[in-house]
Design an enzyme around this catalytic site. Sequence first.
Site, short mmCIF file in Angstrom:
data_model
loop_
_atom_site.label_atom_id
_atom_site.label_comp_id
_atom_site.label_asym_id
_atom_site.label_seq_id
_atom_site.Cartn_x
_atom_site.Cartn_y
_atom_site.Cartn_z
N GLY A 9 0.65 -1.06 0.01
CA GLY A 9 -0.03 0.08 0.05
C GLY A 9 0.68 1.23 -0.03
N HIS A 10 2.05 1.13 -0.11
CA HIS A 10 3.01 2.43 0.18
C HIS A 10 4.30 2.20 -1.05
CE1 HIS A 10 5.50 5.35 2.19
NE2 HIS A 10 4.47 5.71 2.56
N PHE A 11 4.06 2.68 -1.96
CA PHE A 11 2.80 2.90 -2.93
C PHE A 11 2.75 1.95 -3.85
CE2 PHE A 11 4.60 6.74 -1.20
CZ PHE A 11 3.55 7.20 -0.54
#
Length: 150
Positions: free
Chosen positions: A46-48
Amino acid sequence: MDIHAIVKQLPHRYPFLLVDKVIELERNTRIKAIKNVTCNEPYFMGHFPGRPVMPGVLILEALAQAAGLLAFDAMGKVPDENNLYYLVGIDGARFKRPVEPGDQLILAITIDRVRGGIWKFKGLASVGDEVACEAELMCTMRSVGEPDRS
């Protein structure tokens, strides 16, 4: 210090153990450790998406874990379930380069001073010859159940 010795010194476990190996340790002075950053790190999902970057707070946490190893060595103590080492402050944190999958993060910590049970460290995280992050870290040891005096 290999990973087997590190897990005896730090209470952190996957996915939050962020020190893989200690390559230099000078008692009461400094430590140099490694975090191998792989594409399998859970935070990259999720990052990124499409451009994975290690979160800055986790780089700071890796520095704090290395500082904990240095402090316990300096005190000649092995942590136990009754004592925890806490990160209590960060000053001057600067991020200068992204840390990406495949990077080897070098964590360099020096003891700046110890006063009133508070340890102050200078931390530098780098990839190769490039600085990724620098910060001053403050930590303290507390007995479990000891009241917070702040």
